[in-house]
Design a protein around this motif. Structure first.
Motif, PDB file in Angstrom:
ATOM      1  N   HIS A 145       0.851  -1.193   0.000  1.00  0.00           N
ATOM      2  CA  HIS A 145       0.000   0.000   0.000  1.00  0.00           C
ATOM      3  C   HIS A 145       0.877   1.229   0.000  1.00  0.00           C
ATOM      4  N   ILE A 146       0.427   2.242  -0.709  1.00  0.00           N
ATOM      5  CA  ILE A 146       1.126   3.522  -0.660  1.00  0.00           C
ATOM      6  C   ILE A 146       0.266   4.476   0.166  1.00  0.00           C
ATOM      7  N   MET A 147       0.906   5.070   1.181  1.00  0.00           N
ATOM      8  CA  MET A 147       0.189   5.991   2.034  1.00  0.00           C
ATOM      9  C   MET A 147       0.708   7.406   1.796  1.00  0.00           C
ATOM     10  N   ALA A 148      -0.229   8.335   1.704  1.00  0.00           N
ATOM     11  CA  ALA A 148       0.174   9.732   1.535  1.00  0.00           C
ATOM     12  C   ALA A 148      -0.887  10.609   2.168  1.00  0.00           C
ATOM     13  N   ASP A 149      -0.417  11.616   2.884  1.00  0.00           N
ATOM     14  CA  ASP A 149      -1.304  12.580   3.518  1.00  0.00           C
ATOM     15  C   ASP A 149      -2.460  11.929   4.286  1.00  0.00           C
ATOM     16  N   ILE A 202      -4.544   5.828   2.420  1.00  0.00           N
ATOM     17  CA  ILE A 202      -3.911   4.872   1.518  1.00  0.00           C
ATOM     18  C   ILE A 202      -4.376   5.232   0.112  1.00  0.00           C
ATOM     19  N   VAL A 203      -3.415   5.606  -0.723  1.00  0.00           N
ATOM     20  CA  VAL A 203      -3.792   6.155  -2.030  1.00  0.00           C
ATOM     21  C   VAL A 203      -3.695   5.123  -3.145  1.00  0.00           C
ATOM     22  N   LYS A 204      -2.944   4.066  -2.897  1.00  0.00           N
ATOM     23  CA  LYS A 204      -2.836   3.050  -3.937  1.00  0.00           C
ATOM     24  C   LYS A 204      -2.445   1.726  -3.306  1.00  0.00           C
ATOM     25  N   SER A 205      -2.991   0.642  -3.774  1.00  0.00           N
ATOM     26  CA  SER A 205      -2.611  -0.685  -3.304  1.00  0.00           C
ATOM     27  C   SER A 205      -2.319  -1.558  -4.513  1.00  0.00           C
ATOM     28  N   GLY A 206      -1.418  -2.518  -4.301  1.00  0.00           N
ATOM     29  CA  GLY A 206      -1.088  -3.402  -5.411  1.00  0.00           C
ATOM     30  C   GLY A 206      -0.226  -4.553  -4.927  1.00  0.00           C
ATOM     31  N   GLY A 207       0.395  -5.238  -5.847  1.00  0.00           N
ATOM     32  CA  GLY A 207       1.270  -6.365  -5.500  1.00  0.00           C
ATOM     33  C   GLY A 207       2.676  -5.872  -5.220  1.00  0.00           C
ATOM     34  N   GLU A 211      10.698   2.261  -5.770  1.00  0.00           N
ATOM     35  CA  GLU A 211      12.158   2.247  -5.723  1.00  0.00           C
ATOM     36  C   GLU A 211      12.743   2.914  -6.975  1.00  0.00           C
ATOM     37  N   ASN A 212      12.129   2.639  -8.115  1.00  0.00           N
ATOM     38  CA  ASN A 212      12.666   3.159  -9.367  1.00  0.00           C
ATOM     39  C   ASN A 212      12.290   4.612  -9.628  1.00  0.00           C
ATOM     40  N   ASN A 213      11.056   4.975  -9.304  1.00  0.00           N
ATOM     41  CA  ASN A 213      10.576   6.302  -9.706  1.00  0.00           C
ATOM     42  C   ASN A 213      10.294   7.253  -8.549  1.00  0.00           C
ATOM     43  N   GLY A 214      10.426   6.770  -7.303  1.00  0.00           N
ATOM     44  CA  GLY A 214      10.070   7.621  -6.170  1.00  0.00           C
ATOM     45  C   GLY A 214       8.559   7.694  -6.031  1.00  0.00           C
ATOM     46  N   TYR A 215       8.157   8.512  -5.042  1.00  0.00           N
ATOM     47  CA  TYR A 215       6.712   8.585  -4.757  1.00  0.00           C
ATOM     48  C   TYR A 215       5.977   9.553  -5.680  1.00  0.00           C
ATOM     49  N   SER A 216       6.736  10.489  -6.264  1.00  0.00           N
ATOM     50  CA  SER A 216       6.062  11.600  -6.931  1.00  0.00           C
ATOM     51  C   SER A 216       5.152  11.156  -8.076  1.00  0.00           C
ATOM     52  N   ASP A 217       5.600  10.148  -8.852  1.00  0.00           N
ATOM     53  CA  ASP A 217       4.778   9.676  -9.971  1.00  0.00           C
ATOM     54  C   ASP A 217       3.446   9.139  -9.490  1.00  0.00           C
ATOM     55  N   ILE A 218       3.539   8.293  -8.437  1.00  0.00           N
ATOM     56  CA  ILE A 218       2.318   7.679  -7.912  1.00  0.00           C
ATOM     57  C   ILE A 218       1.392   8.739  -7.336  1.00  0.00           C
TER      58      ILE A 218
END
Lengths: 427, 251
Positions: free
Chosen positions: B219-223, B226-231, B239-246
């Protein structure tokens, strides 16, 4: 120092009502003590040394009544095999006491000092107390030397197999007791002295301890549960070369307790540790007044005092390290700390260092604090209930003082008492 | 097993909103990871679940096996099977590590109406578990976390987890302050505890830890949400793109 008229007349008035007892060959020492006392006067509330502890109930003609707590649990130190000497309201009880013969030690009653010619204690009685009157006056100790009604003399010549346990029981609500013990640890000898019991409605006890070169004395005492009793105790210890004195005191309850410990390191390489742990609730007032004098080379001293206070209890610490000229390589340490379990309790501390030698290590610290909330949450997050977690942290706070007790069985006994006390108080 | 619904939390002293409606369900036997930038509310979530003071729940619910966690004292949550491996384990001078662990194990057992562990049994169990985590006898004797290195502290957390055998483990940035070897050791300890009946919530900044503790869900948590969940691939993306893209994507 000139005595002001008010103090002089108060002292004379008090002394006029008292009778110097005729006990043993101590008459000269008693007369000298009386003279010392007259010169300094009994303590008053405005005396600098009594700023934090009111002396009036210790000085007044009659002690306030103190209810007697029935003895309903195992005796302190029951876990260890020991020789017990009982005093009931300050009077030696041969019925309750064990046989006083023990290899490596001579025990006499104070009154027997006169029956024996050239009794070793004759020259010691009152001597260390007198020496301990400078630079700070301790009038209640001089009062004790003059008026002590009973006590024991203990001369340790070897390594007795059992500790000697002085037990003070309290039977009368108005008992007013002066006990005076004299101890001499001969060269290379080693012993353990235990003390416990509430003693009296008002208890004034003095212990003079002379430790010869290479001698060792362990002293562990527990001051009892009778809450209303008032006590002032003095330990005067003189340490010879390479000698060791380790003293620990546990105090739980008591509306007034003042424990003064006066230590003189007079021989090189001597070691003196004095520690105290106390737990106080409500109108509890506890005062540790300690004075350690380094008068020899390469001596070590430690003062470790920890107080847990709640519901308005008061703790006092007056501790001093005096390093005399020439007492090089002194290693002095002093810590006094309180754990205040609520906003109403208070801790009054006066740590002092006075150093006249240049090659010494001396450190001191004094703190007051509450339970560490982070640690409390950590324990609770692991499943330890709040009360049990608080107790665990309280015991942890006292650990540095309790760890000064070398003998494990005695240490465990003390820790168990602390635990019982904590468990008895819920919420 | 762990069900969090619309959880909203304010900081008690500042009236600042930290969690703004967190929804999360961790099933038994599964490892969930929460990643997110600094200040997104990850640690707050772990503290609120374990019952730390200073937070005010203003909405939503959190249950463990159906029991309302938010109504319980911290010790009750622990006895119910919740465990938080602290980001900053607390030093407790004067309390021996062994005494601490035994007190905790038996307090939980008592709370659950189970028989307490005897000293001998406890010693046997702890020795075996400590050995696996390379925790020596000296570390067990020393006061809790006092003088421990960062790695030792984290291993000690995992040892506590192993001894307490919780149903639901929350690891709050367990990788912070660890070198690669220490991280591997800690991860092995965690993996050894993976079990059909046990759930994990692994909070981390970096994907690194998840190389060693393989998550089922990320899960990605921001502010505070949970803004996005996945595998597991979501962690690689971070790791590759940082959080900003997501974050840009969900904004």
């Amino acid at each position: 120092m000139a005595l002001d008229d008010r103090k002089r007349s108060a002292t004379e008035e008090r002394l006029a009502a008292m009778q110097v007892p005729d006990v043993g060959c101590t008459g000269a020492a008693r007369a000298a003590a009386l003279e010392r006392l007259r010169a300094m006067g009994l303590p008053q509330g405005r005396d600098e040394y009594w700023k934090f502890t009111r002396p009036d109930t210790l000085v007044q003609a009659e002690p306030p009544r103190a209810a007697v707590l029935r003895h309903d649990e195992a005796w302190m130190f029951d876990a260890v095999d020991r020789l017990r000497i009982f005093f009931v309201d300050g009077v030696y009880s041969p019925e309750l006491s064990d046989d006083l013969s023990l290899e490596g030690v001579e025990i006499d009653r104070l009154e027997d000092v006169c029956c024996t010619h050239d009794h070793w204690a004759e020259d010691l009685y009152g001597t260390l107390e007198a020496a301990g009157q400078t630079p700070v006056e301790r009038p209640l100790a001089a009062l004790n030397t003059a008026f002590a009604g009973d006590g024991v003399t203990i001369r340790v010549t070897g390594r007795p197999s059992r500790p000697i346990n002085l037990v003070y029981t309290h039977e009368s609500e108005t008992s007013d007791v002066f006990l005076h013990h004299v101890l001499r640890i001969e060269e290379g000898a080693e012993a353990t002295i235990l003390e416990n019991g509430p003693a009296a409605a008002r208890f004034n006890k003095c212990m003079e301890i002379d430790i010869a070169d290479g001698g060792t004395l362990h002293h562990v005492r527990a001051q009892g549960r009778d809450h209303e009793r008032r006590a002032v105790t003095h330990v005067f210890a003189r340490l010879g070369r390479e000698s060791v004195f380790k003293s620990f005191t546990l105090t739980v309850n008591g509306v007034l307790t003042r424990n003064e410990t006066v230590i003189e390191l007079t021989g090189d390489d001597a070691v003196a540790h004095v520690a105290g742990a106390c737990l106080g609730d409500g109108d509890f007032h506890h005062d540790d007044t300690v004075f350690v004098t380094h008068d020899a080379v390469n001596c070590e001293s430690r003062q470790v005092f920890k107080k847990v206070l709640r519901n308005g209890a008061t703790g006092v610490f007056q501790g001093k390290i005096l390093v005399k000229p020439g007492a090089q390589k002194t290693d002095g340490y002093q810590i006094s700390q309180s754990l205040l379990l609520d906003e109403d309790s208070q801790f009054l501390a006066k740590p002092e260092l006075e150093i006249y030698a240049d090659d010494v290590i001396c450190s001191h610290g004094s703190t007051s604090g509450a339970i560490d909330e982070e640690a409390l949450f950590y324990l609770r997050a692991r499943g330890v209930p709040e009360k049990a977690a608080t107790d665990l942290l309280t015991l942890a706070f006292l650990a540095e003082a309790v760890d000064e007790i070398e003998n494990e069985a005695l240490r465990v006994d003390i820790v168990e008492r602390l635990q019982t006390w904590l468990e008895r108080r819920s919420g | 097993m762990l069900k969090i619904k619309g959880l909203k939390v304010d900081l008690e002293e500042e009236e600042k909103s930290i969690l703004k409606g967190v929804d999360l369900t961790v099933e038994a036997g599964r490892v969930h990871a929460i990643m997110g930038p600094n200040g997104s509310g990850k640690s707050t979530l772990s503290y609120v679940l374990s019952g730390k003071d200073g937070y005010e729940v203003t909405g939503g619910s959190a249950t463990l096996d159906g029991a309302d966690l938010l109504e319980m004292e911290p010790e009750e949550r622990a006895a119910a099977g919740l465990f938080l491996a602290f980001q900053y384990p607390v030093e407790i001078p004067g309390v021996g590590n062994m005494t601490f662990l035994r007190t905790a194990v038996n307090a939980q057992r008592k709370a659950r109406g189970e028989e307490e562990m005897s000293a001998t049994e406890f010693l046997k169990v702890i020795r075996a578990k400590a050995k696996a985590l390379k925790i020596d006898a000296d570390m067990l004797k020393r006061p809790v976390n006092v003088g421990f290195s960062g790695g030792e502290k984290k291993r000690n957390e995992i040892l506590q987890m192993a001894m307490l055998e919780p149903r639901m483990c929350i690891l709050d940035e367990t990788d912070s302050g660890l070198d690669v070897d220490a991280m591997k050791l800690v991860a092995e300890g965690v993996n050894a505890l993976r079990d059909e009946g046990r759930g994990f919530l692994v909070i981390t900044h970096y994907q690194r830890l998840l190389d060693h503790i393989k998550p089922d869900v990320v899960h990605i948590m921001a502010d505070g949400r949970i803004v996005k969940s996945g595998g597991p691939e979501l962690a690689l993306e971070v790791e590759n793109n940082g959080y900003s893209d997501i974050l840009a994507e969900v904004a």
